[in-house]
Design an enzyme around this catalytic site. Structure first.
Site, PDB file in Angstrom:
ATOM      1  N   CYS A  99     -13.429 -24.571   5.151  1.00 19.08           N
ATOM      2  CA  CYS A  99     -13.353 -25.547   4.171  1.00 19.08           C
ATOM      3  C   CYS A  99     -12.396 -25.049   3.095  1.00 19.08           C
ATOM      4  O   CYS A  99     -12.676 -24.967   1.899  1.00 19.08           O
ATOM      5  CB  CYS A  99     -14.795 -25.741   3.430  1.00 19.08           C
ATOM      6  SG  CYS A  99     -15.406 -27.141   4.167  1.00 19.08           S
ATOM      7  N   GLU A 100     -11.102 -24.907   3.443  1.00 19.09           N
ATOM      8  CA  GLU A 100      -9.779 -24.719   2.534  1.00 19.09           C
ATOM      9  C   GLU A 100      -8.551 -24.955   3.208  1.00 19.09           C
ATOM     10  O   GLU A 100      -8.553 -25.058   4.215  1.00 19.09           O
ATOM     11  CB  GLU A 100      -9.907 -23.156   2.287  1.00 19.09           C
ATOM     12  CG  GLU A 100     -11.017 -22.486   1.564  1.00 19.09           C
ATOM     13  CD  GLU A 100     -10.741 -21.239   0.811  1.00 19.09           C
ATOM     14  OE1 GLU A 100      -9.662 -20.904   0.618  1.00 19.09           O
ATOM     15  OE2 GLU A 100     -11.818 -20.451   0.826  1.00 19.09           O
ATOM     16  N   PRO A 152       1.825   4.959  13.786  1.00 24.82           N
ATOM     17  CA  PRO A 152       2.139   3.463  14.170  1.00 24.82           C
ATOM     18  C   PRO A 152       0.797   2.899  14.429  1.00 24.82           C
ATOM     19  O   PRO A 152      -0.062   3.369  15.107  1.00 24.82           O
ATOM     20  CB  PRO A 152       3.091   3.438  15.099  1.00 24.82           C
ATOM     21  CG  PRO A 152       2.957   4.477  15.926  1.00 24.82           C
ATOM     22  CD  PRO A 152       2.367   5.839  14.909  1.00 24.82           C
ATOM     23  N   ARG A 163      -4.092 -13.199   8.885  1.00 27.00           N
ATOM     24  CA  ARG A 163      -2.668 -12.811   8.497  1.00 27.00           C
ATOM     25  C   ARG A 163      -1.953 -14.145   8.133  1.00 27.00           C
ATOM     26  O   ARG A 163      -0.977 -14.064   7.158  1.00 27.00           O
ATOM     27  CB  ARG A 163      -2.112 -12.341   9.503  1.00 27.00           C
ATOM     28  CG  ARG A 163      -2.885 -10.933  10.154  1.00 27.00           C
ATOM     29  CD  ARG A 163      -2.092 -10.089  10.828  1.00 27.00           C
ATOM     30  NE  ARG A 163      -0.853  -9.519  10.319  1.00 27.00           N
ATOM     31  CZ  ARG A 163       0.310  -9.816  10.398  1.00 27.00           C
ATOM     32  NH1 ARG A 163       0.505 -10.877  11.279  1.00 27.00           N
ATOM     33  NH2 ARG A 163       1.395  -9.092   9.783  1.00 27.00           N
ATOM     34  N   GLY A 187       4.421   1.777  10.317  1.00 27.70           N
ATOM     35  CA  GLY A 187       5.145   0.729  10.161  1.00 27.70           C
ATOM     36  C   GLY A 187       5.958   0.118  10.789  1.00 27.70           C
ATOM     37  O   GLY A 187       6.651  -1.195  10.629  1.00 27.70           O
ATOM     38  N   ARG A 236       0.482  -1.184  14.329  1.00 22.93           N
ATOM     39  CA  ARG A 236       0.805  -2.441  15.029  1.00 22.93           C
ATOM     40  C   ARG A 236       1.670  -2.185  16.253  1.00 22.93           C
ATOM     41  O   ARG A 236       1.492  -2.996  17.166  1.00 22.93           O
ATOM     42  CB  ARG A 236       1.767  -3.063  13.755  1.00 22.93           C
ATOM     43  CG  ARG A 236       2.238  -4.705  14.231  1.00 22.93           C
ATOM     44  CD  ARG A 236       3.113  -5.147  13.112  1.00 22.93           C
ATOM     45  NE  ARG A 236       3.010  -4.597  11.691  1.00 22.93           N
ATOM     46  CZ  ARG A 236       2.204  -5.580  11.044  1.00 22.93           C
ATOM     47  NH1 ARG A 236       1.697  -6.676  11.276  1.00 22.93           N
ATOM     48  NH2 ARG A 236       1.680  -4.933   9.736  1.00 22.93           N
TER      49      ARG A 236
HETATM   50  N1  LLP Z   1      -0.199   5.052   7.862  1.00 21.08           N
HETATM   51  C1  LLP Z   1      -0.563   4.508   6.814  1.00 21.08           C
HETATM   52  C2  LLP Z   1      -0.775   5.396   5.759  1.00 21.08           C
HETATM   53  C3  LLP Z   1      -0.997   3.075   6.506  1.00 21.08           C
HETATM   54  O1  LLP Z   1      -1.205   2.712   5.201  1.00 21.08           O
HETATM   55  C4  LLP Z   1      -0.589   2.021   7.340  1.00 21.08           C
HETATM   56  C5  LLP Z   1      -0.775   0.553   7.091  1.00 21.08           C
HETATM   57  C6  LLP Z   1      -0.069   2.709   8.753  1.00 21.08           C
HETATM   58  C7  LLP Z   1       0.006   4.041   8.853  1.00 21.08           C
HETATM   59  C8  LLP Z   1       0.107   1.692   9.877  1.00 21.08           C
HETATM   60  O2  LLP Z   1       1.075   0.887   9.675  1.00 21.08           O
HETATM   61  P1  LLP Z   1       1.693  -0.038  10.829  1.00 21.08           P
HETATM   62  O3  LLP Z   1       2.231   0.680  11.762  1.00 21.08           O
HETATM   63  O4  LLP Z   1       0.458  -0.710  11.433  1.00 21.08           O
HETATM   64  O5  LLP Z   1       2.396  -1.153  10.276  1.00 21.08           O
HETATM   65  N2  LLP Z   1      -3.023  -6.114   7.105  1.00 21.08           N
HETATM   66  C9  LLP Z   1      -1.412  -5.872   7.151  1.00 21.08           C
HETATM   67  C10 LLP Z   1      -0.895  -4.504   7.112  1.00 21.08           C
HETATM   68  C11 LLP Z   1      -1.496  -3.499   6.205  1.00 21.08           C
HETATM   69  C12 LLP Z   1      -1.173  -1.998   6.855  1.00 21.08           C
HETATM   70  C13 LLP Z   1      -1.736  -1.053   5.766  1.00 21.08           C
HETATM   71  N3  LLP Z   1      -1.459   0.148   5.992  1.00 21.08           N
HETATM   72  C14 LLP Z   1      -0.894  -7.001   8.251  1.00 21.08           C
HETATM   73  O6  LLP Z   1      -1.590  -7.655   8.656  1.00 21.08           O
HETATM   74  O7  LLP Z   1       0.470  -6.930   8.168  1.00 21.08           O
END
Ligand code: LLP
Length: 437
Positions: free
Chosen positions: A361-362, A292, A330, A249, A294
């Site tokens: 086309c949106e 993590p 996104r 996160g 992202r």
């Molecule tokens: N751990 C679990 C159990 C997760 O479900 C996720 C992300 C992460 C770790 C990694 O999260 P991060 O550190 O990357 O924030 N498509 C969305 C993000 C969806 C994330 C889903 N789970 C976007 O583009 O922002």
């Protein structure tokens, strides 16, 4: 942070009005490989991993960073992180499969799925991948599968839903009573009791509160709640945890006015309470895990795109580019902001306001709304920043537009690490029944 420092942090700089990324001229890369094109900076992934690892090492040696594969599952990205010593968090059989193909050993993976099927469990157990359960009801099925495959029940963990969540968008908040993930406090003790009765001897515990959290303060309350649940489990069941996983996160600054995540405050709100828990409950030295995605990969990548059409409809200026929400979803899906900058600023002094739009086309195919940019011309190239997480992995061939290539910059060389799809790829797997032939 001033604007040029903010860009520099992401490996970007203008030299005589020309944009460089990882010390390479973006225009040269765009012309050589074509656009749209995902361009990944290997060193950036390494730097982000090392900086985070240093912070953790400084606080507590027995730590593990499980890269969330879903953010970017390109083989090269996985190999880079594997070579840094990362572990991996998978969310599907496909991700486990890709990790195995990248040469990652199954001991370095944790499979945190949700709505697990028996096929998921079989695949994990056969490949000796640790499973992190998401529902109490899944335990018996997992036990049966261990028995049917004659595999020893080694270790188990559950994902706890601490009810306090956070994230950049409603759809990326993953904790709360009305959210599908994890088990709530009132089932937590029962879950571990049943796991113990079923013969599991080693335990882990996990939470993930959401994605894209840029204000570190948001991690405080969930961590507090998570720890209070851990204490209750320990007191009731006399369980020792091998690992405690605080999830991913960790956000990144997508906007120039945003500061990077305050890791000092993350330490105080997550790591310090974890250390206090170990001391208060005499828990020894379980692994401190985070996962993590992202934070490690987003800023490593730019998406290069070319303008094909400048349209002034009398009300608004549109810059039409060859990347759309098929390439990067996104902005359309979450209203996410991705900073967009020109690759060549030479001789362009006057500023205009543009909607940067794709060819889908949106009407929702908008990559950047109301962007003030120095005059843009047809055939100019633009760089869309921070596309290394949830970029290519969420792309699609919608409108029958083949997916783009990915290239990797390392040590001043540029390597194609995924070729662009062809029209032929659009037909992959299709079969025409006899009567339509
Ligand atoms: N751990 C679990 C159990 C997760 O479900 C996720 C992300 C992460 C770790 C990694 O999260 P991060 O550190 O990357 O924030 N498509 C969305 C993000 C969806 C994330 C889903 N789970 C976007 O583009 O922002």
């Amino acid at each position: 942070m001033n604007y040029s420092d903010w860009l520099k942090r992401k490996g970007l700089e203008y030299r005589e009005d020309i944009l460089y990324f990882a010390k390479k001229k973006t225009l040269d890369i765009a012309k050589r490989f074509g656009t749209p094109l995902y361009v990944i900076n290997e060193q950036m992934i390494r730097e982000r991993y090392r900086s985070l690892k240093n912070v953790l090492n400084h606080e507590y040696k027995n730590n593990q960073i499980n890269y969330a594969v879903k953010a970017n599952s390109n083989l090269s990205v996985l190999k880079i992180l594997n070579s840094e010593g990362a572990s991996f968090d998978c969310t599907s059989m496909g991700e486990v499969y890709i990790c195995l193909k990248a040469g990652i050993s199954s001991e370095k993976m944790i499979y945190t799925g949700n709505m697990f099927t028996d096929a998921d469990f079989k695949f994990a157990v056969k490949n000796n991948v640790f499973v992190n359960l998401d529902s109490l009801s899944q335990l018996n099925r997992l036990v049966r599968i261990h028995e049917s495959l004659g595999k020893e029940k080694k270790a188990i963990s559950f994902r706890i839903n601490p009810e306090f969540g956070a994230g950049h968008h409603k759809h990326t908040i993953t904790a709360g009573k009305d959210i599908k993930f994890g088990i709530l406090e009132q089932q937590a003790i029962e879950a571990y009791r049943k796991a113990k009765e079923a013969g599991f001897e080693k335990f882990g515990i996990h939470q993930h509160i959401g994605s894209g959290v840029i204000n570190a303060l948001d991690f405080g309350k969930p961590a507090e709640k998570f720890i209070s649940i851990i204490k209750k489990i320990i007191k009731t069941l006399d369980i020792k945890f091998e690992f405690i996983d605080f999830g991913g996160g960790l956000g990144i600054p997508y906007r120039p006015e945003e500061e990077p995540l305050d890791l000092e405050s993350y330490k105080n709100l997550v790591i310090k309470p974890f250390l206090n828990l170990l001391e208060a409950e005499e828990l020894g030295e379980p692994i401190f895990k985070i996962e993590p995605g992202r934070f490690l990969s987003a800023e490593s990548t730019i998406l290069l795109t070319q303008i094909n059409t400048i349209k002034d409809n009398g009300f608004k200026l549109f810059a039409g580019v060859n990347a759309g929400f098929n390439t990067l979803i996104r902005p359309t899906l979450y209203n996410s902001y991705h900073h967009i900058i020109p690759c060549d600023l030479k001789g362009k002094k006057r500023e205009f306001e543009y909607d940067i739009v794709g060819p889908i086309c949106e009407s929702g195919d908008i990559l950047g709304e109301g962007r003030k940019l120095n005059e843009l011309k047809e055939e100019d190239y633009l760089a869309i920043l921070d596309t290394g997480a949830y970029g290519f992995v969420m792309s699609s061939p919608y409108n029958s537009r083949p997916r783009p290539a990915e290239v990797l910059i390392n040590n001043n060389s540029v390597y194609e690490i995924r070729r662009a799809e062809t029209f032929e790829d659009l037909l992959n797997g299709q079969k025409v029944p006899e009567h339509l032939k």
